[in-house]
Design a protein around this motif. Structure first.
Motif, PDB file in Angstrom:
ATOM      1  N   TYR A   1       0.955  -1.174  -0.039  1.00 36.11           N
ATOM      2  CA  TYR A   1      -0.061   0.128  -0.054  1.00 36.11           C
ATOM      3  C   TYR A   1       0.846   1.293   0.213  1.00 36.11           C
ATOM      4  N   THR A   2       1.965   1.164   0.607  1.00 36.67           N
ATOM      5  CA  THR A   2       3.101   2.289   0.969  1.00 36.67           C
ATOM      6  C   THR A   2       4.250   1.662   0.816  1.00 36.67           C
ATOM      7  N   THR A   3       5.278   2.543   0.717  1.00 38.41           N
ATOM      8  CA  THR A   3       6.797   1.975   0.665  1.00 38.41           C
ATOM      9  C   THR A   3       7.246   1.385   1.893  1.00 38.41           C
ATOM     10  N   GLN A   4       6.512   1.261   2.872  1.00 34.03           N
ATOM     11  CA  GLN A   4       6.960   0.592   4.175  1.00 34.03           C
ATOM     12  C   GLN A   4       6.550  -0.942   3.955  1.00 34.03           C
ATOM     13  N   ASP A   5       5.657  -1.209   2.786  1.00 29.86           N
ATOM     14  CA  ASP A   5       5.351  -2.906   2.724  1.00 29.86           C
ATOM     15  C   ASP A   5       6.045  -3.439   1.750  1.00 29.86           C
TER      16      ASP A   5
ATOM     17  N   ALA B   1      -5.693   2.132   8.198  1.00 31.18           N
ATOM     18  CA  ALA B   1      -4.910   1.675   7.191  1.00 31.18           C
ATOM     19  C   ALA B   1      -4.321   2.840   6.267  1.00 31.18           C
ATOM     20  N   ASP B   2      -2.878   2.799   5.818  1.00 30.17           N
ATOM     21  CA  ASP B   2      -2.293   3.667   5.002  1.00 30.17           C
ATOM     22  C   ASP B   2      -2.444   3.284   3.558  1.00 30.17           C
ATOM     23  N   TYR B   3      -2.254   4.356   2.894  1.00 34.18           N
ATOM     24  CA  TYR B   3      -2.346   4.425   1.487  1.00 34.18           C
ATOM     25  C   TYR B   3      -1.678   5.505   0.908  1.00 34.18           C
ATOM     26  N   SER B   4      -1.215   5.435  -0.495  1.00 37.78           N
ATOM     27  CA  SER B   4      -0.434   6.563  -1.097  1.00 37.78           C
ATOM     28  C   SER B   4      -1.163   7.196  -2.277  1.00 37.78           C
ATOM     29  N   CYS B   5      -0.664   7.981  -2.896  1.00 43.43           N
ATOM     30  CA  CYS B   5      -1.470   8.979  -3.866  1.00 43.43           C
ATOM     31  C   CYS B   5      -0.587   9.451  -4.793  1.00 43.43           C
TER      32      CYS B   5
END
Length: 461
Positions: free
Chosen positions: A277-281, A364-368
């Motif tokens: 979902y983000t760069t941490q995953d 939950a985390d997301y990017s955009c």
């Protein structure tokens, strides 16, 4: 840029894993579907420019990358060669996508009468359907049995008796899996970790409830025990949890054979593999997952002196999750002062928790990314929020967007294929967005946008 935090001065205002981008216009490929790219700042998916795509359907809109979905389905099918791979209908399901699932050689999990209806409408072979759920009604069980569903995953003693009655009334022998809890808690959110003891799913192995449930199933002539089903959680990135879970489940499998004289031909290991979902995953490759899980099962069976049963796996969100993005139009932009003199840019869009509940439900985390143009402005720390009357209506908690983001811009959020449309609601009487499938420069609406007529149709006035 007056009043905004200067570039590079975001310490203490952004999460530790979020880094200021060197190019705020660039995509992070790991977060997007395989055909997503940018040209002059404009996002393209499936060979189509997103601004042109949504011009016909308006925003918010879910954009589903067909090539990406099919390639992920094949990757799990091929990596887990010899297994049955079950696609999770609850992640996202519509008639067209169910056809893709069948065409790519996958089986299908459903957990409601509605999901079963979609699967049957799509022509999915009922023998390749598994039916989950912790509170299936007699009506739902009757429909599933009559349709020829291959396996029903029983979740309670009440359900075992209910299903036995239905099978007897219909004069059939129904394939059954017994869902067990192995006492292993995956490293995930509390509400999506599904193998620890204090939760609603399955029968506990440690308490003896699982063995008792198996005995109960074997006592009914109309039920055919196919095997045990274990699911340790969702959004899982490694196979460490399966080492303990596999040992406990296979020990029960062996005990059933020894003490009850029944050698179950199958074993479902669950799945719930994670996505980025983000760069941490950092999700694992399907081939690596398959190799490691197979090794765990093979070694444990050898230690127990038993044959390896036919295995099933459920990748969960890992197939459809990365294959879809959601496109929004920016409506307002405001700056909010934070402690220490910093500011955060709040970007309000024309959707929110009605089309993606996960941030509110799971934090939950997301990017955009800015999807409609290129920008030469410096990045600012932004929070993308929805239009609903809730302070928790957050789409993206923390992300860097160009400092000149403005009303009318398009913003796209990747990795929304799992649970976005499935959990979508009419909160504030919002109309649920369409799903547009794209492939080779062609767009097809596979789920249309709701209309006010749809919204009012059930209101009897």
């Amino acid at each position: 840029m007056s009043g905004r935090v200067p570039p590079g001065d975001f310490a203490g205002t952004s999460p530790h894993w979020l880094r200021e981008p060197t190019d705020v216009n660039a995509l992070v490929p790991a977060l997007w579907s395989s055909t997503a790219r940018k040209a002059d700042g404009v996002l393209h998916v499936g060979g189509l420019a997103v601004p042109d795509l949504v011009a016909d359907v308006n925003t918010p809109a879910y954009v589903l990358d067909e090539d990406d979905f099919r390639s992920r389905a094949r990757a799990f099918r091929d990596a887990f060669d010899g297994y049955d791979v079950y696609y999770a209908g609850k992640a996202f399901l519509c008639t067209e996508l169910a056809r893709w699932v069948a065409q790519e050689g996958l089986s299908l999990d459903v957990c409601s009468n509605g999901e079963l209806s979609v699967a049957l409408r799509a022509g999915v072979d009922p023998a390749r359907i598994g039916y989950h759920g912790n509170n299936k009604t007699a009506m739902e069980l009757r429909r599933a049995v009559a349709a020829g569903v291959g396996r029903i995953i029983v979740d309670s003693s009440d359900e075992i008796e209910r299903l036995a009655d239905v099978a007897g009334q219909l004069g059939v022998v129904q394939g059954v899996m017994v869902r067990v809890t192995a006492g292993v808690e995956a490293h995930t959110h509390e509400f999506i970790a599904t193998a620890h003891e204090d939760q609603k799913f399955g029968f506990s192995i440690s308490s003896g409830a699982a063995f008792e449930a198996v005995s109960r199933v074997l006592g009914h002539a109309g039920l055919d025990l196919r095997g045990l089903h274990s699911h340790i959680g969702s959004q899982i990135f490694d196979t460490s949890g399966w080492e303990v879970a596999g040992r406990r489940v296979l020990a029960l499998h062996a005990r059933v054979a020894t003490e009850l004289g029944h050698v179950s031909p199958e074993l479902d290991l669950g799945g719930g593999f994670g996505i980025a979902y983000t760069t941490q995953d950092d999700p694992a490759d399907p081939a690596v997952l398959a190799e490691q899980i197979t090794k765990i099962v093979t070694a444990e069976c050898a230690a127990l002196g038993i044959a390896v049963p036919h295995l099933s796996i459920e990748p969960g969100r890992a197939i459809v999750g990365p294959s879809m993005c959601t496109v929004y139009t920016v409506g307002t932009v405001k700056e909010v002062a934070l402690d220490g003199g910093a500011t955060r840019t709040y970007v309000s869009v024309d959707g929110g928790m009605s089309d993606n509940l996960r941030p509110a439900l799971y934090d939950a985390d997301y990017s955009c990314t800015l999807a409609s143009r290129t920008s030469s402005a410096a990045p600012v720390l932004a929070r993308v929020v929805g239009k609903h009357c809730e302070s928790g209506d957050i789409v993206v908690k923390d992300e860097f967007l160009p400092g000149d983001v403005a009303p009318g811009d398009l913003v796209a959020v990747p990795a929304t294929g799992a649970y976005g449309r499935s959990m979508a609601s009419n909160y504030n009487h919002a109309l649920r967005p369409p799903v547009v499938a794209v492939k080779d420069g062609v767009a097809r609406v596979v789920v249309r946008r709701e209309t006010e007529e749809d919204l009012l149709a059930t209101d009897l006035g």
